[in-house]
Scaffold this motif. Structure first.
Motif, PDB file in Angstrom:
ATOM      1  N   HIS A 146       2.270  -0.843  12.528  1.00  0.00           N
ATOM      2  CA  HIS A 146       1.057  -1.655  12.476  1.00  0.00           C
ATOM      3  C   HIS A 146       1.214  -2.753  13.531  1.00  0.00           C
ATOM      4  O   HIS A 146       2.276  -2.873  14.170  1.00  0.00           O
ATOM      5  N   ALA A 205     -11.714  -0.577   6.393  1.00  0.00           N
ATOM      6  CA  ALA A 205     -10.924  -1.651   5.805  1.00  0.00           C
ATOM      7  C   ALA A 205     -10.480  -1.343   4.386  1.00  0.00           C
ATOM      8  O   ALA A 205      -9.624  -2.057   3.838  1.00  0.00           O
ATOM      9  N   ALA A 249      -6.822  -1.001   4.166  1.00  0.00           N
ATOM     10  CA  ALA A 249      -6.009  -2.173   4.484  1.00  0.00           C
ATOM     11  C   ALA A 249      -5.312  -2.701   3.231  1.00  0.00           C
ATOM     12  O   ALA A 249      -5.559  -3.822   2.774  1.00  0.00           O
TER      13      ALA A 249
END
Length: 295
Positions: free
Chosen positions: A163, A221, A224
């Motif tokens: 990441h 998202a 996430a």
């Protein structure tokens, strides 16, 4: 110039499953994952490898983690290890595993949840004459690599999956610098470590040592959350294992895995909402996508 990954590109790179195939046709994965502090990572990455179609998936971890994972996925093969003082896999046991897998055509998945023992475990498993057909390095293995604690060359057909924070540590720069030019960062990672680099985040990028870059349009998202990357690492290793005998490469596996992971996340978000969905929820959507592609 970036190439955008399409559904057809991902489908074309999936390993074929012939009618007369057996578990030996689809390779094996050894996941060195989990520790007393980080147990769920081992469960998620091993299930990811199994769901990707690997013929056999082994988990090397401390016994409490192995027992937890087997209750969720009894299909996983157990390689129970002693617990080091820091709560991770005892490095001597990792060295014994390297010898046991010699000549077994196995993909190594190292990093998810390894914790403080990551550098010692990775050094015991990697280095010169390592037996692995390919490797996926994620999470704590990347932190050890960034700190210069992993010695020797990485196996051929290696994929790293940082990441932005991990990429910044690998490149010795800031997260802001990575995000300001993600394509350049992905290229540098691939060139520096002579491997396939998967730079995660919005619009995940895949870079090859030869300079090609692929952009993934799937994902949101909703992914996430801690654990999403463990599933992706498992998918990658499973697709690698299943495809190596069919001349699929680490590049092929990365393209298919990243697209599938994001597409499953998109479907899951529609079902449950981005806030409420959990990483393990995407396995149901992943199965539905595989079924559609197989048809």
């Amino acid at each position: 110039m970036q190439r955008e990954i399409t559904q057809e590109m991902a489908k074309d790179r999936l390993p074929r499953r012939e009618a007369d195939a057996n578990k030996g046709s689809f390779g094996s994965v050894l996941a060195a994952a989990g520790s007393m502090a980080y147990r769920g990572a081992a469960a998620l990455c091993t299930e990811g490898a199994l769901r990707a179609g690997a013929g056999l998936v082994y988990l090397a971890s401390v016994e409490p983690v192995v027992q937890m994972v087997l209750t969720r996925t009894p299909e996983c093969c157990a390689c129970g290890c002693r617990t080091a003082a820091n709560g991770g896999i005892h490095p001597q046991d990792a060295g014994a595993l390297r010898s046991w897998f010699d000549g077994k055509n196995t993909v190594l998945l190292a990093g998810p949840g390894l914790g403080e023992s990551a550098a010692q475990v990775c050094n015991a498993l990697l280095g010169k004459k390592a037996p692995w057909s390919a490797a996926v390095l994620d999470a704590d293995a990347l932190n050890a690599l960034a700190a210069g604690k992993i010695k020797g060359p990485l196996p051929d057909q290696t994929v790293i999956t940082p990441h932005p924070g991990e990429a910044a540590r690998l490149l010795d720069c800031t997260v802001g610098e990575v995000q300001a030019d993600r394509e350049a960062a992905a290229r540098r990672l691939a060139e520096m470590h002579h491997c396939i680099a998967v730079l995660k985040g919005r619009g995940t990028l895949i870079a090859t040592p030869g300079g090609e870059v692929y952009h993934n349009p799937t994902g949101s998202a909703g992914l996430a959350k801690g654990g999403s990357g463990d599933i992706l690492a498992g998918l990658l290793s499973g697709l690698l294992a299943a495809g190596l005998k069919q001349d699929r490469t680490a590049e092929d596996a990365a393209i298919a895995a990243v697209w599938l992971h994001g597409a499953a996340g998109d479907r899951c978000a529609k079902r449950l909402g981005m806030a409420a969905m959990l990483p393990h929820d995407i396995f149901a959507d992943l199965g539905a996508i595989f079924a559609e592609l197989e048809r």
